[in-house]
Every structure is written in structure tokens, then in C-alpha cells.
Design a protein around this motif. Structure first.
Motif, PDB file in Angstrom:
ATOM      1  N   LYS A   1       1.006  -1.146  -0.315  1.00  0.00           N
ATOM      2  CA  LYS A   1      -0.019   0.220  -0.212  1.00  0.00           C
ATOM      3  C   LYS A   1       0.535   1.533  -0.127  1.00  0.00           C
ATOM      4  CE  LYS A   1      -3.977  -1.898   2.615  1.00  0.00           C
ATOM      5  NZ  LYS A   1      -4.815  -1.559   3.715  1.00  0.00           N
ATOM      6  N   LEU A   2       0.435   1.924  -0.666  1.00  0.00           N
ATOM      7  CA  LEU A   2       1.401   3.110  -0.536  1.00  0.00           C
ATOM      8  C   LEU A   2       0.341   4.454  -0.644  1.00  0.00           C
ATOM      9  CD1 LEU A   2       3.121   2.564  -4.160  1.00  0.00           C
ATOM     10  CD2 LEU A   2       4.372   2.363  -1.638  1.00  0.00           C
ATOM     11  N   LYS A   3       0.935   6.012   0.653  1.00  0.00           N
ATOM     12  CA  LYS A   3       0.311   7.387   0.094  1.00  0.00           C
ATOM     13  C   LYS A   3      -0.062   8.047  -0.876  1.00  0.00           C
ATOM     14  CE  LYS A   3      -1.153   7.814   4.577  1.00  0.00           C
ATOM     15  NZ  LYS A   3      -0.708   8.719   5.588  1.00  0.00           N
ATOM     16  N   LEU A   4      -0.206   7.945  -1.055  1.00  0.00           N
ATOM     17  CA  LEU A   4       0.484   9.262  -2.182  1.00  0.00           C
ATOM     18  C   LEU A   4      -0.418  11.030  -1.987  1.00  0.00           C
ATOM     19  CD1 LEU A   4      -1.023   8.511  -5.715  1.00  0.00           C
ATOM     20  CD2 LEU A   4       1.504   7.549  -5.101  1.00  0.00           C
ATOM     21  N   ILE A   5       0.884  11.937  -1.690  1.00  0.00           N
ATOM     22  CA  ILE A   5       0.714  12.992  -0.217  1.00  0.00           C
ATOM     23  C   ILE A   5       0.347  14.164  -1.545  1.00  0.00           C
ATOM     24  CG2 ILE A   5       0.841  14.333   1.265  1.00  0.00           C
ATOM     25  CD1 ILE A   5       2.266  11.570   1.638  1.00  0.00           C
ATOM     26  N   TRP A   6      -0.631  15.046  -1.119  1.00  0.00           N
ATOM     27  CA  TRP A   6      -0.992  16.319  -1.206  1.00  0.00           C
ATOM     28  C   TRP A   6      -0.688  17.573  -0.576  1.00  0.00           C
ATOM     29  CZ3 TRP A   6      -3.699  12.303  -3.940  1.00  0.00           C
ATOM     30  CH2 TRP A   6      -2.920  12.619  -5.158  1.00  0.00           C
ATOM     31  N   ASP A   7       0.105  18.573  -0.453  1.00  0.00           N
ATOM     32  CA  ASP A   7       0.586  19.326   0.630  1.00  0.00           C
ATOM     33  C   ASP A   7      -0.249  20.957   0.716  1.00  0.00           C
ATOM     34  OD1 ASP A   7       2.753  18.844   2.111  1.00  0.00           O
ATOM     35  OD2 ASP A   7       3.458  18.027   0.167  1.00  0.00           O
ATOM     36  N   PHE A   8      -0.332  21.253   1.560  1.00  0.00           N
ATOM     37  CA  PHE A   8      -0.955  22.455   1.421  1.00  0.00           C
ATOM     38  C   PHE A   8      -0.831  23.041   2.057  1.00  0.00           C
ATOM     39  CE2 PHE A   8      -4.224  19.279  -1.032  1.00  0.00           C
ATOM     40  CZ  PHE A   8      -3.738  19.910  -2.227  1.00  0.00           C
ATOM     41  N   LYS A   9      -0.180  24.236   1.831  1.00  0.00           N
ATOM     42  CA  LYS A   9       0.166  25.540   3.260  1.00  0.00           C
ATOM     43  C   LYS A   9      -0.688  26.747   3.305  1.00  0.00           C
ATOM     44  CE  LYS A   9       4.912  22.853   3.098  1.00  0.00           C
ATOM     45  NZ  LYS A   9       6.305  23.136   2.713  1.00  0.00           N
ATOM     46  N   GLY A  10      -0.533  27.627   4.096  1.00  0.00           N
ATOM     47  CA  GLY A  10      -1.240  28.530   4.310  1.00  0.00           C
ATOM     48  C   GLY A  10      -2.809  28.287   5.456  1.00  0.00           C
ATOM     49  N   GLU A  11      -3.124  29.614   5.917  1.00  0.00           N
ATOM     50  CA  GLU A  11      -3.968  29.282   6.418  1.00  0.00           C
ATOM     51  C   GLU A  11      -5.360  28.703   6.615  1.00  0.00           C
ATOM     52  OE1 GLU A  11      -4.748  33.361   7.797  1.00  0.00           O
ATOM     53  OE2 GLU A  11      -3.358  33.416   8.686  1.00  0.00           O
ATOM     54  N   GLU A  12      -5.563  28.489   4.842  1.00  0.00           N
ATOM     55  CA  GLU A  12      -6.415  27.819   4.756  1.00  0.00           C
ATOM     56  C   GLU A  12      -6.396  26.297   4.059  1.00  0.00           C
ATOM     57  OE1 GLU A  12      -9.792  29.120   4.101  1.00  0.00           O
ATOM     58  OE2 GLU A  12      -8.981  30.875   5.594  1.00  0.00           O
ATOM     59  N   GLY A  13      -4.841  26.027   4.333  1.00  0.00           N
ATOM     60  CA  GLY A  13      -4.661  24.375   3.398  1.00  0.00           C
ATOM     61  C   GLY A  13      -5.651  23.718   4.316  1.00  0.00           C
ATOM     62  N   LEU A  14      -6.054  23.824   5.103  1.00  0.00           N
ATOM     63  CA  LEU A  14      -6.810  22.365   5.534  1.00  0.00           C
ATOM     64  C   LEU A  14      -8.221  22.300   5.275  1.00  0.00           C
ATOM     65  CD1 LEU A  14      -7.071  19.699   6.991  1.00  0.00           C
ATOM     66  CD2 LEU A  14      -7.899  21.462   9.120  1.00  0.00           C
TER      67      LEU A  14
ATOM     68  N   VAL B   1      -4.450   9.757  -0.072  1.00  0.00           N
ATOM     69  CA  VAL B   1      -4.963   8.945  -1.119  1.00  0.00           C
ATOM     70  C   VAL B   1      -4.239   7.999  -0.962  1.00  0.00           C
ATOM     71  CG1 VAL B   1      -4.064   8.960  -4.047  1.00  0.00           C
ATOM     72  CG2 VAL B   1      -6.299   7.522  -3.245  1.00  0.00           C
ATOM     73  N   THR B   2      -4.625   6.383  -0.553  1.00  0.00           N
ATOM     74  CA  THR B   2      -4.096   5.527  -0.182  1.00  0.00           C
ATOM     75  C   THR B   2      -4.221   4.430  -1.581  1.00  0.00           C
ATOM     76  OG1 THR B   2      -4.272   5.576   2.285  1.00  0.00           O
ATOM     77  CG2 THR B   2      -3.189   3.695   1.427  1.00  0.00           C
ATOM     78  N   VAL B   3      -2.917   3.561  -1.752  1.00  0.00           N
ATOM     79  CA  VAL B   3      -3.784   2.771  -2.745  1.00  0.00           C
ATOM     80  C   VAL B   3      -3.028   1.763  -2.834  1.00  0.00           C
ATOM     81  CG1 VAL B   3      -4.385   4.866  -4.590  1.00  0.00           C
ATOM     82  CG2 VAL B   3      -2.026   3.938  -4.831  1.00  0.00           C
ATOM     83  N   ASP B   4      -3.038   0.774  -4.175  1.00  0.00           N
ATOM     84  CA  ASP B   4      -2.751  -0.347  -4.114  1.00  0.00           C
ATOM     85  C   ASP B   4      -1.709   0.032  -4.938  1.00  0.00           C
ATOM     86  OD1 ASP B   4      -3.456  -2.618  -2.405  1.00  0.00           O
ATOM     87  OD2 ASP B   4      -4.697  -2.741  -4.072  1.00  0.00           O
ATOM     88  N   GLU B   5      -0.555  -0.540  -5.136  1.00  0.00           N
ATOM     89  CA  GLU B   5       1.251  -0.003  -5.667  1.00  0.00           C
ATOM     90  C   GLU B   5       0.139  -0.504  -7.645  1.00  0.00           C
ATOM     91  OE1 GLU B   5       6.092  -0.995  -5.883  1.00  0.00           O
ATOM     92  OE2 GLU B   5       4.743  -2.764  -4.600  1.00  0.00           O
ATOM     93  N   SER B   6       0.121  -1.853  -7.589  1.00  0.00           N
ATOM     94  CA  SER B   6      -0.937  -1.861  -8.500  1.00  0.00           C
ATOM     95  C   SER B   6      -1.140  -0.937  -9.597  1.00  0.00           C
ATOM     96  CB  SER B   6      -1.433  -3.452  -8.868  1.00  0.00           C
ATOM     97  OG  SER B   6      -2.992  -3.108  -8.365  1.00  0.00           O
ATOM     98  N   VAL B   7      -2.261   0.339  -8.558  1.00  0.00           N
ATOM     99  CA  VAL B   7      -3.176   1.258  -9.357  1.00  0.00           C
ATOM    100  C   VAL B   7      -2.116   2.363  -9.391  1.00  0.00           C
ATOM    101  CG1 VAL B   7      -4.543  -0.087  -8.869  1.00  0.00           C
ATOM    102  CG2 VAL B   7      -3.918   0.913  -7.104  1.00  0.00           C
ATOM    103  N   MET B   8      -0.751   2.203  -8.548  1.00  0.00           N
ATOM    104  CA  MET B   8      -0.143   3.853  -7.975  1.00  0.00           C
ATOM    105  C   MET B   8      -0.204   4.493  -9.044  1.00  0.00           C
ATOM    106  SD  MET B   8       2.944   5.334  -8.315  1.00  0.00           S
ATOM    107  CE  MET B   8       3.757   3.706  -8.474  1.00  0.00           C
TER     108      MET B   8
END
Length: 77
Positions: free
Chosen positions: A4-17, A55-62
Motif C-alpha cells: 500500500k502506498l500513500k500519495l500525498i499533496w501538501d497545502f500550506k497557509g491558513e486555508e490549507g486544511l 489517497v492510499t492505494v495498492d502499488e498496482s494502481v499507483m
């Protein structure tokens, strides 16, 4: 068995969440439109000015996710 792999996008600043939460909506829409499986789509506040969507996905669809959505980084889940 796929890793399982976790693909990550970072958001910074006061409105990041809020931006990360909104990005999760689009991640789910993409998964449904492309008929791609996933384990989890979520957002997390790292601290006041840094949040992530992932998003956490299987390596086969990463590659399908990675190539289309260009995550900022990834890690083993």
C-alpha cells in the motif's frame, strides 16, 4: 500481495486544511470516474499552516493516480 502506498499533496497557509479537504472531493471523483480502487482518501492537519490530502492505494494502481494527478510525494502506507 501489493504494497500500500500513500500519495500525498501538501497545502500550506491558513486555508490549507480547507483546501486539502476540498482536494479530497476531487480525489474521490477521479477514483470513481476512472473506476480505480483505493483504501482511503483523507486530509490531515500537520500544524496550523501545513495540511495534506492523501489517497492510499495498492502499488498496482499507483501509476494511474500518479501520472494523472501529480502528487507532491509518496510513502509506504
Amino acid at each position: 500481495m501489493d504494497r500500500k502506498l500513500k500519495l500525498i499533496w501538501d497545502f500550506k497557509g491558513e486555508e490549507g486544511l480547507e483546501t486539502a479537504k476540498h482536494h479530497c472531493v476531487h480525489l474521490k471523483e477521479f477514483a470513481i470516474a476512472e473506476n480505480l480502487p483505493y483504501h482511503e482518501i483523507n486530509s490531515v492537519s500537520i500544524h496550523e499552516f501545513h495540511s495534506i490530502a492523501f489517497v492510499t492505494v495498492d502499488e498496482s494502481v499507483m501509476k494511474a493516480y500518479r501520472d494523472a494527478l501529480k502528487p507532491h510525494r509518496g510513502e509506504l502506507a
